[in-house]
Design an enzyme around this catalytic site. Structure first.
Site, PDB file in Angstrom:
ATOM      1  N   HIS A   1      -7.970  32.216 -10.881  1.00 28.87           N
ATOM      2  CA  HIS A   1      -7.298  31.950  -9.606  1.00 28.87           C
ATOM      3  C   HIS A   1      -6.211  30.875  -9.710  1.00 28.87           C
ATOM      4  O   HIS A   1      -5.727  30.416  -8.699  1.00 28.87           O
ATOM      5  CB  HIS A   1      -8.319  31.468  -8.557  1.00 28.87           C
ATOM      6  CG  HIS A   1      -9.042  32.579  -7.859  1.00 28.87           C
ATOM      7  ND1 HIS A   1      -9.841  33.469  -8.511  1.00 28.87           N
ATOM      8  CD2 HIS A   1      -9.089  32.932  -6.549  1.00 28.87           C
ATOM      9  CE1 HIS A   1     -10.357  34.320  -7.629  1.00 28.87           C
ATOM     10  NE2 HIS A   1      -9.912  34.022  -6.443  1.00 28.87           N
TER      11      HIS A   1
ATOM     12  N   ASP B   1      -2.888  35.360  -9.692  1.00 29.83           N
ATOM     13  CA  ASP B   1      -3.706  36.037 -10.706  1.00 29.83           C
ATOM     14  C   ASP B   1      -4.044  37.476 -10.295  1.00 29.83           C
ATOM     15  O   ASP B   1      -4.593  38.228 -11.085  1.00 29.83           O
ATOM     16  CB  ASP B   1      -5.012  35.282 -10.919  1.00 29.83           C
ATOM     17  CG  ASP B   1      -4.787  33.793 -11.121  1.00 29.83           C
ATOM     18  OD1 ASP B   1      -5.106  33.285 -12.192  1.00 29.83           O
ATOM     19  OD2 ASP B   1      -4.263  33.133 -10.190  1.00 29.83           O
TER      20      ASP B   1
ATOM     21  N   GLU C   1      -4.308  40.498   2.808  1.00 28.95           N
ATOM     22  CA  GLU C   1      -5.695  40.127   3.079  1.00 28.95           C
ATOM     23  C   GLU C   1      -5.743  38.912   4.009  1.00 28.95           C
ATOM     24  O   GLU C   1      -5.043  37.934   3.767  1.00 28.95           O
ATOM     25  CB  GLU C   1      -6.392  39.842   1.740  1.00 28.95           C
ATOM     26  CG  GLU C   1      -6.527  41.129   0.930  1.00 28.95           C
ATOM     27  CD  GLU C   1      -6.588  40.911  -0.575  1.00 28.95           C
ATOM     28  OE1 GLU C   1      -6.902  39.783  -1.002  1.00 28.95           O
ATOM     29  OE2 GLU C   1      -6.310  41.875  -1.317  1.00 28.95           O
TER      30      GLU C   1
ATOM     31  N   SER D   1      -7.144  45.488  -1.203  1.00 27.91           N
ATOM     32  CA  SER D   1      -6.564  46.575  -1.994  1.00 27.91           C
ATOM     33  C   SER D   1      -5.152  46.166  -2.406  1.00 27.91           C
ATOM     34  O   SER D   1      -4.166  46.565  -1.785  1.00 27.91           O
ATOM     35  CB  SER D   1      -6.490  47.851  -1.150  1.00 27.91           C
ATOM     36  OG  SER D   1      -7.742  48.219  -0.655  1.00 27.91           O
ATOM     37  N   GLU D   2      -5.079  45.343  -3.445  1.00 24.84           N
ATOM     38  CA  GLU D   2      -3.768  44.785  -3.814  1.00 24.84           C
ATOM     39  C   GLU D   2      -2.752  45.873  -4.131  1.00 24.84           C
ATOM     40  O   GLU D   2      -1.573  45.775  -3.772  1.00 24.84           O
ATOM     41  CB  GLU D   2      -3.905  43.820  -4.999  1.00 24.84           C
ATOM     42  CG  GLU D   2      -4.468  42.450  -4.635  1.00 24.84           C
ATOM     43  CD  GLU D   2      -5.966  42.442  -4.374  1.00 24.84           C
ATOM     44  OE1 GLU D   2      -6.627  43.442  -4.703  1.00 24.84           O
ATOM     45  OE2 GLU D   2      -6.478  41.435  -3.845  1.00 24.84           O
TER      46      GLU D   2
END
Ligand SMILES: Cc1ncc(C[n+]2csc(CCOP(=O)(O)OP(=O)(O)O)c2C)c(N)n1
Ligand SMILES: [Mg+2]
Length: 824
Positions: A598, A556, A500, A530-531
């Site tokens: 996070h 995270d 990203e 879209s991890e």
């Protein structure tokens, strides 16, 4: 460097309509007469033979699973067997026009696809090519078994090899395609273009997309097919793979011969069920799966439904779709309608469907229907089909006999070779570049603006007076990571990096700033959010022969790519018995300041999973050296970077960070401060707190602390730590990970065992609280502080005279019992 695409409010705010095209549903309507122009008699018969091989192979396994025998051969197969009886025409149709350069990836139900693609490859390869493949594969071990049988041709031998290699793999035999380490749900055979099958529903979608990316970026021939089930449409990673594959940038921003879509075909073998859930009418809302292409891009993914009970309809569709992909217009979606008449697995009682339904689909038996049409068209006689049936039963029987024989088909012997799997967990190779061609770059490295800016920086963190060099003048941690990466970009032409905001933004934490200027789009690009696809495509890219760096913006988010990291990235090297390499580096930034979702340190999760190398450098020198090692290697590495130290200079390696490339071996902890009375072992940024604690210990209590930075979690060499403990007799371990389940506990326990005789007190672990990470303002209440390390020493190792315990910090046994009872 901003993109040139301009977003004009006048344009995008205009009113209008989206119009969709019609999606074809079972539109194939050619007669055999018409198809005679496309197929010889031998072709028509071969299509039947291939379907029959799958049918008989699956029937054999079914018989073994349900009755313990097949054709008089007795055997107990305790492992899984997801059969595809009923789906043969769809598999043969899929494979028929694919070349060996075309790769297929599949699911848990892929025996049929393996056989279909293998038989198709055998038809297309020359005798010499086949012999070479068979002889080279594990030194001819699989070949030797079938070579002992009589054969009339190399193709006949190759068919025996294919059926045997597959079955031996299913039966966990060392002579199987992956020495039995893959098994039924993961069998594959790369030389025939059969890539890993995946027991995670939809798991192949992202991996196949990565493989297509590899083909595109490295100009390799062929297309990639992700064979997945209809129910996998419910899985996020499948959607992510589709989103990734359909990114506009391939057609709009990638340049020159890189312009154009990915050669990926998402082929849904739509047998209309998950295990027992009906996708149409129950668990999904698409009505007809082919509809799903419509919203993805203006081309609607060239989606269509094809009748998977007619092999000729499927071949026709694949021929057309392959052409679309070769014209760089991908991605494509196919809804290949089919039905499995057998259960999901042999234990399935089919409680979710009626007997009438199964019987009706039995009547629509694809093999019989096809045979009748061919006979009716006068292409071949019934007796010719009977002869094929007999030959196939003979083939499957003789192969089954070989595969169940413990002498002919032994299993891996972990008594004789106790390190057999251990030695396969990592490939541990040093491969500077995965290909020899010249890397695509946009300018000479020395002309890169970031390289030029770094050239002016101080590579050692202190000036002549011993003061810290200011942040804007010092060579920072992020520069160390950057230097290792840009060096590799100019060396390995296959290297790609994405994630990203990786390109124009420069990566969320500016590690990639300056790379945009140096690299074309196809080597550095922004991915969708879209991890799962980011990591999964990386896995596919690397197992296909490339090297990749993918990035998760925050630690995270590991959970969003959980399967891809924990099941895919980590496992394929060993599951393939060393056939596949995984030179994939996953950069993961460990957050701070951003609260509960996070800012957590999840390094321990990765350390727990076998098959991943895990490192966590916190100085520029270590960052550059370890990243260089990761990028020269052949193994999957999770590379953690803390947001707290991106702008730190180098304060430990005298002389600063070398300009030239260097490696730091994985697994070697580093003594950051020498001492003789007490050891502090840290993972991650807690190092800096430990150094402050060491200073106080020295100055206030006259205790000389040795501070060791683990640098890596996996692998880890205990020797240096044990040596230190032998000298000091005391050890505290500290990191930012929540204390419960932290990898530090593992280290502590092992150190306790290994150095028990030298320890004055048990090792003490100082971790973060077992809470959510609160707001930054509460950092000192949550993450281990300098004072906490002193508290731990005072409470558990040696009383520190005059030390005042931090409120709310208590390492006593009673406190441990109290919070543990509470689940905290
Ligand atoms: C991620 C995941 N969830 C659940 C399962 C258990 N499971 C195995 S097969 C299956 C149904 C899959 O249906 P589909 O994708 O249509 O493939 P089919 O079995 O019909 O070939 C399920 C739920 C799994 N293996 N992986
Ligand atoms: Mg299904």
């Amino acid at each position: 460097m901003p993109k040139s695409q301009f977003i004009d409010p006048m344009e995008v705010r205009k009113s209008g309509w989206i119009e969709y095209q019609k999606t074809p549903v079972n539109q194939y309507n050619k007669t055999i007469e018409e198809e005679k122009a496309n197929y010889s008699k031998a072709d028509f018969l071969r299509i039947y033979r291939d379907m029959k091989v799958i049918r008989e192979f699956e029937s054999m396994i079914n018989s073994i699973k349900t009755t313990g025998a097949y054709n008089g051969i007795e055997y107990n197969h305790p492992g899984p067997a997801h059969l595809s009886i009923g789906q043969e025409a769809s598999a043969v149709g899929m494979a028929y026009c694919l070349d060996t350069d075309d790769f297929i990836f599949g699911s848990h139900r892929s025996h049929g696809e393996i056989l279909a693609k293998g038989l198709s490859a055998i038809e297309k390869l020359s005798d010499d090519e086949l012999m070479k493949i068979m002889k080279d594969y594990f030194g001819g071990k699989t070949l030797a078994v079938v070579d002992a049988l009589p054969h009339n041709s190399v193709k006949e031998l190759a068919i025996d090899f294919l059926v045997y290699g597959t079955l031996a793999e299913i039966f966990a035999r060392e002579t199987g395609f992956h020495r039995g380490l893959g098994g039924s749900m993961h069998a594959f055979f790369c030389p025939f273009g059969i890539y890993p099958n995946n027991a995670i529903v939809g798991g192949s979608a992202t991996i196949a997309t990565g493989s297509a990316l590899y083909k595109k970026v490295n100009k390799k021939p062929g297309i990639v097919v992700a064979n997945i089930g209809d129910a996998s449409m419910g899985r996020g990673p499948v959607w992510e793979a589709i989103a990734f594959s359909a990114m506009d940038q391939f057609k709009k921003l990638w340049e020159g011969d890189m312009k154009g879509g990915l050669p990926i075909l998402f082929n849904f073998f739509n047998n209309q069920y998950g295990m027992g859930g009906q996708t149409r009418g129950e668990t999904m809302g698409f009505d007809i799966l082919a509809r799903m292409g419509a919203g993805v891009n203006p081309e609607q993914m060239y989606s269509e439904r094809v009748d998977g009970y007619n092999p000729l309809a499927v071949i026709d569709a694949f021929k057309r779709k392959k052409q679309i992909l070769l014209e760089k217009k991908g991605p494509v979606l196919l809804d290949t309608l089919t039905y499995r008449t057998t259960g999901h697995s042999p234990s399935d009682a089919s409680s979710y469907r009626t007997k009438e339904e199964i019987d009706l689909w039995f009547k629509h038996n694809a093999l019989d229907e096809y045979k009748e049409k061919i006979v009716l068209a006068g292409v071949a006689s019934t007796s010719e089909f009977d002869a094929i049936d007999n030959d196939v039963v003979e083939l499957v029987t003789k192969i089954c006999r070989l595969a169940v024989d413990d002498k002919i088909s032994p299993r891996m012997d972990f008594i004789k070779d106790p390190h057999a799997i251990e030695d396969l967990m990592f490939s541990n190779q040093k491969i500077a570049k995965m290909d020899d061609r010249k890397p695509d770059v946009l300018l000479a490295k020395e002309d890169d603006p970031r390289v030029q800016a770094i050239a002016k920086k101080e590579r050692w963190g202190y000036d002549e007076k011993g003061a810290k060099v200011s942040k804007n003048k010092v060579f920072q941690f992020r520069d160390g990571v950057f230097e290792a990466i840009i060096d590799k970009f100019y060396e390995d032409p296959t290297l790609v990096a994405y994630g990203e905001e990786n390109r124009d933004w420069g990566g969320a934490f500016a590690v990639y700033r300056g790379l945009t200027e140096a690299l074309p789009y196809h080597r550095l690009f922004n991915s969708p959010i879209s991890e799962a696809a980011i990591v999964g495509t990386g896995v596919g890219y690397c197992m296909s022969g490339g090297r990749a760096i993918v990035e998760l913006m925050y630690c995270d988010f590991l959970g969003c790519a959980g399967d891809e990291i924990f099941n895919q990235m980590s496992k394929w090297q060993a599951m393939s018995a060393g056939i596949l390499k995984m030179p994939l580096t996953l950069r993961v930034s460990v957050g701070s300041k951003y609260g509960a979702q996070h800012s957590q340190d999840w390094t321990s999760l990765c350390a727990h999973i076998p098959g991943l190398k895990v490192c966590f450098p916190v100085t520029p020198y270590d960052a550059k050296g370890l990243m260089t090692t990761a990028l020269n290697g052949s193994d999957p590495v999770v590379f953690f970077e803390s947001q707290r130290v991106y702008d730190y200079g180098e304060y430990f390696h005298e002389g600063g960070v070398p300009k030239e490339s260097y490696e730091i071996p994985f697994g070697e902890p580093d003594i950051k401060r020498k001492g003789s009375d007490l050891t502090i072992l840290t993972i991650g940024v807690t190092l800096y707190k430990a150094l402050e604690a060491a200073k106080i210990l020295e100055e206030k209590y006259g205790i000389s602390a040795e501070v060791i930075d683990a640098r890596c979690l996996v692998p880890f060499n205990y020797e240096k730590v044990i040596e230190s403990v032998k000298k000091t007799g005391k050890i505290v371990l500290a990191s930012d990970a929540c204390q419960r389940g932290s990898y530090l506990n593992d280290l502590a326990e092992n150190i306790n065992e290994m150095a028990f005789d030298y320890l004055d007190a048990p090792p003490v672990v100082v971790g973060a609280k077992n809470w959510i990470t609160p707001a930054y303002e509460f950092d000192a209440d949550f993450f281990p502080q300098t004072s906490w390390i002193l508290d731990a020493i005072d409470q558990k190792i040696i009383p520190l005279k005059g030390h005042v315990t931090t409120p709310n910090v208590n390492y006593t046994t009673n406190e441990k019992i109290r919070i543990s009872k509470k689940g905290v």
